[in-house]
Write a protein that holds these residues in place. Sequence first.
Motif, PDB file in Angstrom:
ATOM      1  N   LEU A   1      39.804 -10.909  -4.343  1.00 41.99           N
ATOM      2  CA  LEU A   1      40.152 -11.442  -3.027  1.00 41.99           C
ATOM      3  C   LEU A   1      39.048 -11.166  -2.013  1.00 41.99           C
ATOM      4  O   LEU A   1      38.694 -12.045  -1.212  1.00 41.99           O
ATOM      5  N   GLY A   2      38.497  -9.961  -2.048  1.00 44.14           N
ATOM      6  CA  GLY A   2      37.427  -9.628  -1.111  1.00 44.14           C
ATOM      7  C   GLY A   2      36.189 -10.484  -1.318  1.00 44.14           C
ATOM      8  O   GLY A   2      35.562 -10.923  -0.350  1.00 44.14           O
ATOM      9  N   THR A   3      35.835 -10.743  -2.576  1.00 47.97           N
ATOM     10  CA  THR A   3      34.677 -11.591  -2.865  1.00 47.97           C
ATOM     11  C   THR A   3      34.905 -13.011  -2.369  1.00 47.97           C
ATOM     12  O   THR A   3      34.011 -13.618  -1.766  1.00 47.97           O
ATOM     13  N   THR A   4      36.083 -13.548  -2.614  1.00 47.81           N
ATOM     14  CA  THR A   4      36.390 -14.909  -2.170  1.00 47.81           C
ATOM     15  C   THR A   4      36.332 -15.017  -0.654  1.00 47.81           C
ATOM     16  O   THR A   4      35.776 -15.982  -0.103  1.00 47.81           O
ATOM     17  N   LEU A   5      36.879 -14.040   0.052  1.00 48.15           N
ATOM     18  CA  LEU A   5      36.847 -14.058   1.514  1.00 48.15           C
ATOM     19  C   LEU A   5      35.421 -13.962   2.041  1.00 48.15           C
ATOM     20  O   LEU A   5      35.046 -14.658   2.992  1.00 48.15           O
ATOM     21  N   LEU A   6      34.619 -13.099   1.443  1.00 51.68           N
ATOM     22  CA  LEU A   6      33.244 -12.928   1.894  1.00 51.68           C
ATOM     23  C   LEU A   6      32.445 -14.215   1.699  1.00 51.68           C
ATOM     24  O   LEU A   6      31.706 -14.648   2.600  1.00 51.68           O
ATOM     25  N   LEU A   7      32.594 -14.847   0.543  1.00 46.80           N
ATOM     26  CA  LEU A   7      31.887 -16.104   0.296  1.00 46.80           C
ATOM     27  C   LEU A   7      32.393 -17.204   1.217  1.00 46.80           C
ATOM     28  O   LEU A   7      31.614 -18.045   1.685  1.00 46.80           O
ATOM     29  N   PHE A   8      33.696 -17.225   1.477  1.00 47.45           N
ATOM     30  CA  PHE A   8      34.276 -18.224   2.371  1.00 47.45           C
ATOM     31  C   PHE A   8      33.685 -18.118   3.779  1.00 47.45           C
ATOM     32  O   PHE A   8      33.269 -19.124   4.367  1.00 47.45           O
ATOM     33  N   VAL A   9      33.620 -16.904   4.310  1.00 45.36           N
ATOM     34  CA  VAL A   9      33.070 -16.715   5.656  1.00 45.36           C
ATOM     35  C   VAL A   9      31.589 -17.083   5.674  1.00 45.36           C
ATOM     36  O   VAL A   9      31.095 -17.686   6.635  1.00 45.36           O
ATOM     37  N   PHE A  10      30.870 -16.743   4.611  1.00 46.47           N
ATOM     38  CA  PHE A  10      29.451 -17.084   4.534  1.00 46.47           C
ATOM     39  C   PHE A  10      29.251 -18.601   4.537  1.00 46.47           C
ATOM     40  O   PHE A  10      28.354 -19.125   5.218  1.00 46.47           O
ATOM     41  N   LEU A  11      30.097 -19.336   3.813  1.00 43.84           N
ATOM     42  CA  LEU A  11      29.942 -20.780   3.694  1.00 43.84           C
ATOM     43  C   LEU A  11      30.422 -21.531   4.931  1.00 43.84           C
ATOM     44  O   LEU A  11      30.102 -22.711   5.096  1.00 43.84           O
ATOM     45  N   LEU A  12      31.207 -20.881   5.780  1.00 41.02           N
ATOM     46  CA  LEU A  12      31.631 -21.545   7.018  1.00 41.02           C
ATOM     47  C   LEU A  12      30.426 -21.946   7.868  1.00 41.02           C
ATOM     48  O   LEU A  12      30.483 -22.935   8.596  1.00 41.02           O
ATOM     49  N   GLY A  13      29.360 -21.194   7.792  1.00 40.12           N
ATOM     50  CA  GLY A  13      28.180 -21.496   8.577  1.00 40.12           C
ATOM     51  C   GLY A  13      27.110 -22.252   7.819  1.00 40.12           C
ATOM     52  O   GLY A  13      25.985 -22.375   8.316  1.00 40.12           O
ATOM     53  N   SER A  14      27.438 -22.771   6.642  1.00 38.17           N
ATOM     54  CA  SER A  14      26.447 -23.513   5.866  1.00 38.17           C
ATOM     55  C   SER A  14      26.048 -24.795   6.597  1.00 38.17           C
ATOM     56  O   SER A  14      26.900 -25.583   7.007  1.00 38.17           O
TER      57      SER A  14
END
Length: 326
Positions: free
Chosen positions: A252-265
């Motif tokens: 869950l933590g990995t998915t959230l971290l990648l999600f927040v990172f990709l919001l600014g792609s």
Amino acid sequence: MTIADDIGMRADRGLDSSKGINAKAVLYGVLTTIMVVFCILPFILVIIISFGQKVDGAGWVWAFTFANYQRFFVGLLWPDEVTFLYLQQLGYSFYFAIIASVLAVLTALPFTLLLTRLRRSTQAVWLVFILASLSMSEVFIVMGWDILLSNNSGLPKVFEVTGLTQWLKDVGWFQTLRDMGLANPRNVKFKPSSFATILTMSYLVWPYAVILLYPALSRLDPSLSEAARTMGASRWTVTRTVTLPSIRLPLLGTTLLLFVFLLGSYVSVSVFATPDKQTTAVAIYSNIRGSNMDAPFGSAQAVILLISASICLYFGHLLNNKAEAS
């Protein structure tokens, strides 16, 4: 030792301790100043600018108005006309980020699990290779996928030359691809499309998913899976009842971290997404550095995107706490 010598030694120790305290205070002061100047101050400036006012043909001026936030939610022409263009862009930001992050984690999970079962030397080679791939910038990665998916020299050309395009037409799948936006009347095409956007974004964060999942998977006890298989459980049952519950928090933590990172792609979306599916990150650049030159509205969009990401992290924290309590 005389009393005078004892008093002198205590004075020296007190002086040394005071020097240590002063050195720590100076260090904390320097670190606090660096954090304020380079981390907190930019956020404060963005928030302040978001309340500014655009001047037609002359940039913007300092002000205190909520017009930029109002424009984001109901459009520029409110109350005469209500539009949800910017909310739609925020929705596509979530759409691309959620699917790409989940896809990256789902594909990285079995790879990382197999990686942990290799010899240590082989694991080290793979990890070095994956860490080295992180040095590639988003621009370089997008350029590679742009060439790979190009209609003239990429996969569509391969489909046409090898006869796969004609085979898809013969079996009736070509029309399905056209309905999905992945083909034109002559041949398959992969850009611009949501497929190419999500594929590139998931590839962009896939190495991060492997690196983040590796510590948790490397600590798994293989004897538990072997015991479950010995008792007759299938491979899927072992994964569902033994492996996944053991790593649910890192997952869950990995998915959230990648999600927040990709919001600014920005680059992936601007190159591969169709014009009607642009995200908030692209709109922020257009307003601040692009053709619109509306820094207050771009700052308001950035603040809303930051708040949205913070809300997602908060709910992820609640899920983590719930999972730990269960």
